[in-house]
Write a protein that holds these residues in place. Structure first.
Motif, PDB file in Angstrom:
ATOM      1  N   HIS A 221      46.987  38.463  42.397  1.00 58.34           N
ATOM      2  CA  HIS A 221      47.009  37.141  41.773  1.00 58.34           C
ATOM      3  C   HIS A 221      47.583  37.298  40.361  1.00 58.34           C
ATOM      4  O   HIS A 221      47.062  38.066  39.551  1.00 58.34           O
TER       5      HIS A 221
ATOM      6  N   GLU B  94      45.588  37.226  36.933  1.00 58.49           N
ATOM      7  CA  GLU B  94      44.418  38.098  36.756  1.00 58.49           C
ATOM      8  C   GLU B  94      44.822  39.328  35.943  1.00 58.49           C
ATOM      9  O   GLU B  94      45.115  40.403  36.473  1.00 58.49           O
TER      10      GLU B  94
ATOM     11  N   ARG C   5      48.848  32.209  39.434  1.00 60.35           N
ATOM     12  CA  ARG C   5      48.048  32.944  40.406  1.00 60.35           C
ATOM     13  C   ARG C   5      48.865  33.242  41.665  1.00 60.35           C
ATOM     14  O   ARG C   5      48.868  34.334  42.191  1.00 60.35           O
TER      15      ARG C   5
ATOM     16  N   HIS D 275      40.401  42.431  41.048  1.00 62.83           N
ATOM     17  CA  HIS D 275      40.519  40.974  40.883  1.00 62.83           C
ATOM     18  C   HIS D 275      39.677  40.513  39.709  1.00 62.83           C
ATOM     19  O   HIS D 275      38.937  41.290  39.123  1.00 62.83           O
ATOM     20  N   THR D 276      39.796  39.208  39.400  1.00 68.78           N
ATOM     21  CA  THR D 276      38.886  38.579  38.440  1.00 68.78           C
ATOM     22  C   THR D 276      38.320  37.341  39.120  1.00 68.78           C
ATOM     23  O   THR D 276      38.715  37.002  40.236  1.00 68.78           O
TER      24      THR D 276
END
Ligand SMILES: [Zn+2]
Length: 314
Positions: A39, A42, A89, A132-133
């Protein structure tokens, strides 16, 4: 060594590449594979992995005489290279989510080909890590996520030395993620969720950088790593242990609380103000004792928005 995982052409501009780092002794496939930036917004994961690659290059160059790379490591800091450039994203051309394109294909659209190349390069690694976040509205405590884990994965998850390990079942809805494609292969798969999208939280990044170095040390990829004394106790949480607080009214949510703190039942976590009058509408308190693992950072609230998540010790 830098190489291109995939080179692509574009209709009316220069082509673009997805670069990756290959470090350590030559091998048919990497022993550890680390992936970030599926993404594009991120940033924490992209930063952590680029710094890790720089550090491991330093190890190879002999800058840290006590350290030695024993096994091959593959690092892809940013899969969604165009998304990172444009701060989106999704994949900018068709707005598709790269983490819904797996296992991908050599013949499909660009995003399908990217997914295929990422899976091919990483699937045979014994240790696979995807960073990821949370969204850009919400901050997550740096944590290891396990999906339908094996006993080995449960044990290895502790080697990161992060305070929270979240166990989830493998959802039948997300069969097109990198994680679900990895799970088909022998080896161990981990997802790290670190902070919030759209920004960089240096403290979280430094914490996870150290935890990745510890993990590589403890799993025999990197020799000579001193085991950090500072490591906190790792708590294993299932989804049943999560207590969530949702906004009962719209307004401006403000909190100075930090994720990663243990809170007690009734403890004040923040306030919701009326966005016009400035008056306090609601005091947000912890409904239970536990670890504050997530908190809303976008101040503007609609009714029903998630404000905090607390995980109870099992
Ligand atoms: Zn993500």
């Amino acid at each position: 060594m830098k190489r291109n995982l995939l080179c692509m052409t574009a209709p009316l501009r220069d082509g673009f590449d997805i670069p990756c780092h290959e470090l350590g002794p030559a091998a048919h496939h990497p022993s550890a594979a680390l992936v970030g930036g599926l993404h594009g917004d991120e940033i924490n994961g992209v930063f952590i992995l680029s710094r890790l690659a720089d550090f491991l290059e330093g190890v190879e160059a002999g800058n840290y005489p006590e350290l030695r790379l024993l096994k091959r490591v593959l690092i892809i800091p940013a899969v969604n290279v165009l998304g990172v450039n444009l701060r989106t994203r999704t994949w900018p051309f068709d707005k598709s989510d790269l983490n819904r394109m797996f296992p991908g294909s050599t013949l499909g659209e660009t995003t399908q080909r990217i997914a295929f190349a990422v899976l091919e390069a990483t699937k045979k690694a014994e240790l696979r890590i995807d960073l990821h976040t949370a969204s850009s509205d919400f901050e997550e405590l740096p944590q290891v996520r396990l999906y339908g884990p094996s006993d080995e994965e449960r044990q290895s998850a502790r080697l990161f030395g992060l305070s929270a390990i979240m166990e989830r079942s493998m959802s039948p809805v997300f069969t097109t993620t990198l994680m679900s494609s990895w799970k088909v292969w022998p080896g161990q798969s981990f997802l790290l969720r670190v902070g919030q999208a759209g920004t960089l939280q240096l403290e979280h990044c430094q914490r996870v950088f150290r935890s990745l170095v510890s993990f590589l040390g403890r799993s025999g990829v990197l020799a000579g790593v001193k085991i950090a004394e500072e490591d906190e106790e790792s708590c294993l949480f299932t989804s049943e242990s999560a207590i969530r607080v949702y906004a009962e009214k719209a307004g401006t949510f403000v909190s100075d609380r930090q994720v990663g703190r243990w809170v007690r039942a009734g403890q004040e976590l923040g306030y919701i103000y009326d966005s016009f009058s400035g008056k306090i509408i609601e005091k947000v308190v912890a409904p239970t004792a536990g670890l504050l693992t997530g908190i809303r950072r976008h101040p503007l609230l609609f009714e029903g928005d998630l404000i905090v998540r607390i995980n109870r010790r099992l």
